[in-house]
Design a protein around this motif. Structure first.
Motif, PDB file in Angstrom:
ATOM      1  N   ILE A  38     -10.039   3.093  16.031  1.00 24.41           N
ATOM      2  CA  ILE A  38     -10.476   4.491  16.114  1.00 24.41           C
ATOM      3  C   ILE A  38      -9.349   5.427  15.688  1.00 24.41           C
ATOM      4  O   ILE A  38      -9.555   6.390  14.936  1.00 24.41           O
ATOM      5  N   VAL A  39      -8.143   5.145  16.177  1.00 19.40           N
ATOM      6  CA  VAL A  39      -6.988   5.980  15.826  1.00 19.40           C
ATOM      7  C   VAL A  39      -6.776   5.985  14.316  1.00 19.40           C
ATOM      8  O   VAL A  39      -6.512   7.039  13.714  1.00 19.40           O
ATOM      9  N   THR A  40      -6.913   4.828  13.683  1.00 18.63           N
ATOM     10  CA  THR A  40      -6.719   4.732  12.238  1.00 18.63           C
ATOM     11  C   THR A  40      -7.714   5.607  11.486  1.00 18.63           C
ATOM     12  O   THR A  40      -7.341   6.363  10.580  1.00 18.63           O
ATOM     13  N   LEU A  41      -9.001   5.538  11.853  1.00 19.35           N
ATOM     14  CA  LEU A  41     -10.006   6.362  11.189  1.00 19.35           C
ATOM     15  C   LEU A  41      -9.743   7.844  11.406  1.00 19.35           C
ATOM     16  O   LEU A  41      -9.852   8.656  10.477  1.00 19.35           O
ATOM     17  N   ARG A  42      -9.376   8.203  12.623  1.00 17.86           N
ATOM     18  CA  ARG A  42      -9.114   9.607  12.935  1.00 17.86           C
ATOM     19  C   ARG A  42      -7.928  10.152  12.164  1.00 17.86           C
ATOM     20  O   ARG A  42      -8.000  11.213  11.526  1.00 17.86           O
ATOM     21  N   VAL A  43      -6.817   9.424  12.229  1.00 17.32           N
ATOM     22  CA  VAL A  43      -5.581   9.932  11.637  1.00 17.32           C
ATOM     23  C   VAL A  43      -5.678   9.982  10.110  1.00 17.32           C
ATOM     24  O   VAL A  43      -5.234  10.957   9.480  1.00 17.32           O
ATOM     25  N   LEU A  44      -6.265   8.960   9.502  1.00 13.99           N
ATOM     26  CA  LEU A  44      -6.406   8.972   8.043  1.00 13.99           C
ATOM     27  C   LEU A  44      -7.308  10.122   7.581  1.00 13.99           C
ATOM     28  O   LEU A  44      -7.008  10.806   6.594  1.00 13.99           O
ATOM     29  N   SER A 214     -23.596  -2.888  11.584  1.00 20.37           N
ATOM     30  CA  SER A 214     -24.293  -3.048  12.864  1.00 20.37           C
ATOM     31  C   SER A 214     -24.238  -1.792  13.726  1.00 20.37           C
ATOM     32  O   SER A 214     -24.830  -1.753  14.800  1.00 20.37           O
ATOM     33  N   PHE A 215     -23.539  -0.755  13.275  1.00 23.15           N
ATOM     34  CA  PHE A 215     -23.385   0.454  14.076  1.00 23.15           C
ATOM     35  C   PHE A 215     -24.714   1.220  14.115  1.00 23.15           C
ATOM     36  O   PHE A 215     -25.241   1.591  13.064  1.00 23.15           O
ATOM     37  N   PRO A 216     -25.251   1.493  15.305  1.00 25.55           N
ATOM     38  CA  PRO A 216     -26.451   2.343  15.388  1.00 25.55           C
ATOM     39  C   PRO A 216     -26.102   3.803  15.098  1.00 25.55           C
ATOM     40  O   PRO A 216     -24.922   4.189  15.121  1.00 25.55           O
ATOM     41  N   PRO A 217     -27.102   4.638  14.826  1.00 27.85           N
ATOM     42  CA  PRO A 217     -26.839   6.051  14.503  1.00 27.85           C
ATOM     43  C   PRO A 217     -26.041   6.786  15.573  1.00 27.85           C
ATOM     44  O   PRO A 217     -25.217   7.649  15.241  1.00 27.85           O
ATOM     45  N   THR A 218     -26.287   6.463  16.850  1.00 30.00           N
ATOM     46  CA  THR A 218     -25.559   7.169  17.914  1.00 30.00           C
ATOM     47  C   THR A 218     -24.057   6.885  17.840  1.00 30.00           C
ATOM     48  O   THR A 218     -23.239   7.777  18.088  1.00 30.00           O
ATOM     49  N   ILE A 219     -23.682   5.659  17.506  1.00 27.95           N
ATOM     50  CA  ILE A 219     -22.265   5.309  17.402  1.00 27.95           C
ATOM     51  C   ILE A 219     -21.633   6.026  16.211  1.00 27.95           C
ATOM     52  O   ILE A 219     -20.511   6.550  16.297  1.00 27.95           O
ATOM     53  N   TRP A 220     -22.356   6.076  15.088  1.00 23.38           N
ATOM     54  CA  TRP A 220     -21.855   6.819  13.934  1.00 23.38           C
ATOM     55  C   TRP A 220     -21.656   8.294  14.284  1.00 23.38           C
ATOM     56  O   TRP A 220     -20.677   8.929  13.857  1.00 23.38           O
ATOM     57  N   ALA A 221     -22.590   8.851  15.067  1.00 24.42           N
ATOM     58  CA  ALA A 221     -22.483  10.254  15.466  1.00 24.42           C
ATOM     59  C   ALA A 221     -21.262  10.476  16.352  1.00 24.42           C
ATOM     60  O   ALA A 221     -20.548  11.492  16.211  1.00 24.42           O
ATOM     61  N   GLU A 222     -21.002   9.533  17.259  1.00 24.74           N
ATOM     62  CA  GLU A 222     -19.842   9.674  18.151  1.00 24.74           C
ATOM     63  C   GLU A 222     -18.531   9.494  17.388  1.00 24.74           C
ATOM     64  O   GLU A 222     -17.547  10.184  17.671  1.00 24.74           O
ATOM     65  N   ILE A 223     -18.504   8.593  16.411  1.00 27.48           N
ATOM     66  CA  ILE A 223     -17.312   8.449  15.566  1.00 27.48           C
ATOM     67  C   ILE A 223     -17.097   9.724  14.753  1.00 27.48           C
ATOM     68  O   ILE A 223     -15.965  10.216  14.622  1.00 27.48           O
ATOM     69  N   GLY A 224     -18.176  10.276  14.223  1.00 24.92           N
ATOM     70  CA  GLY A 224     -18.076  11.539  13.500  1.00 24.92           C
ATOM     71  C   GLY A 224     -17.566  12.659  14.388  1.00 24.92           C
ATOM     72  O   GLY A 224     -16.766  13.501  13.948  1.00 24.92           O
ATOM     73  N   PHE A 225     -18.013  12.693  15.633  1.00 24.32           N
ATOM     74  CA  PHE A 225     -17.534  13.692  16.591  1.00 24.32           C
ATOM     75  C   PHE A 225     -16.025  13.565  16.789  1.00 24.32           C
ATOM     76  O   PHE A 225     -15.300  14.569  16.784  1.00 24.32           O
ATOM     77  N   MET A 226     -15.539  12.325  16.935  1.00 24.73           N
ATOM     78  CA  MET A 226     -14.109  12.119  17.171  1.00 24.73           C
ATOM     79  C   MET A 226     -13.277  12.498  15.953  1.00 24.73           C
ATOM     80  O   MET A 226     -12.146  12.976  16.091  1.00 24.73           O
ATOM     81  N   ILE A 227     -13.810  12.288  14.756  1.00 23.37           N
ATOM     82  CA  ILE A 227     -13.059  12.617  13.543  1.00 23.37           C
ATOM     83  C   ILE A 227     -13.093  14.115  13.264  1.00 23.37           C
ATOM     84  O   ILE A 227     -12.048  14.745  13.048  1.00 23.37           O
TER      85      ILE A 227
END
Length: 303
Positions: A38-44, A214-227
């Motif tokens: 998660i940190v890698t996706l956020r920081v990049l 395998s990521f459901p839409p809700t997980i993608w939305a939460e990853i998008g929120f964190m980024i």
């Protein structure tokens, strides 16, 4: 909307974003992505955003001088690299409420760092506040509750969160002179670049090997929120509000963040609030309040 309302709106939005993250992150890690992934996706993502924003908004603004360059590197180490690794590692091991309460320890670190780096005076109430805050943090770290079976490594997680609050408090002190001297995009661009150099090697493999299909839409939305919200918008709003907000107002919103985190975590069923945590929270809040008080000005004696 006048400027005062804008400051309140910015600080409340930042508090709400941070508070929601404690619970939303639990959905993503460790099942879908590891903490360091998660940190890698956020920081990049943030590094790319601020690099482009700096180029478009302030292309001629550059950090100059040996002292400022060293300070900017330290900002990247404390405020981005080490800070993010410790936070998500700790949050993965402990409960959302415990993590949010320990985050309020940052103002105590700010006072200590200001005393060491800026030669600010430490008064007796501030010394008492540091002691009370440390006592509350120690009880929270060492205590065990009904979630011990869910978070068997909560003690280690709480230590990581406390360390995260410490390095972030140091970051707030050392970044202030740069924010007054350079454009925010210049400072944040440099900080995230240095932070990426530190953090990305820890999570690069996890970010590459995750099963994104395998990521459901809700997980993608939460990853998008964190980024988008947690990494970019929160940093922008926080740095803008720091130019206008008083220390007392910042203190109010520091207290608000764990309150919102408790409401969100309990409503989503991610955690529960106990009387023990209420007592630990009261000690930490009292400590923060004591260290946040400004020393009274010394009045000259009448002749």
């Amino acid at each position: 909307m006048n400027n005062s309302l804008r400051v309140h709106a910015a600080l409340f939005t930042v508090s709400l974003i941070y508070a929601a993250n404690y619970s939303l992150s639990k959905d993503v890690m460790p099942h879908y992505l590891s903490p360091f992934g998660i940190v890698t996706l956020r920081v990049l993502s943030a590094t790319l955003f601020f690099a482009v924003a700096k180029y478009l908004v302030a292309p001629q603004d550059k950090i100059t001088g040996r002292a400022d360059n060293i300070r900017s590197i330290l900002c990247g180490i404390c405020g981005i690299g080490v800070n993010q690794l410790l936070f998500f590692k700790g949050l993965n091991l402990t409960s959302p409420i415990s993590a949010s309460l320990l985050q309020t320890f940052s103002p105590i670190v700010v006072v200590l760092a200001s005393a060491v780096l800026l030669s600010e005076k430490i008064t007796l109430p501030r010394v008492l506040g540091i002691g009370v805050g440390l006592a509350g943090a120690a009880l929270l770290i060492l205590g065990r509750d009904a979630h011990a079976a869910i978070y068997p490594q909560a003690g280690l997680g709480n230590l990581c969160i406390l360390a995260n609050a410490t390095v972030f408090g140091i970051y707030l002190v050392i970044v202030a002179p740069l924010m007054r001297k350079y454009h925010p995009f210049t400072v944040l661009g440099r900080s995230f670049l240095v932070g990426a150099i530190i953090a990305v090697p820890f999570g690069w493999h996890d970010a590459l090997t995750a099963d994104y299909a395998s990521f459901p839409p809700t997980i993608w939305a939460e990853i998008g929120f964190m980024i988008v919200f947690l990494t970019i918008i929160a940093y922008l709003l926080n740095n803008w509000a720091l130019k206008y907000a008083s220390p007392a107002l910042l203190g109010v919103y520091i207290y608000l963040q764990p309150v919102l985190a408790v409401l969100i975590a309990v409503s989503l069923g991610k955690d529960h609030f106990t009387w023990a945590k209420a007592g630990q929270a009261a000690l930490i809040f009292l400590g923060v309040w004591l260290v946040s008080r400004k020393p009274r000005p010394v009045t000259a004696a009448a002749e």
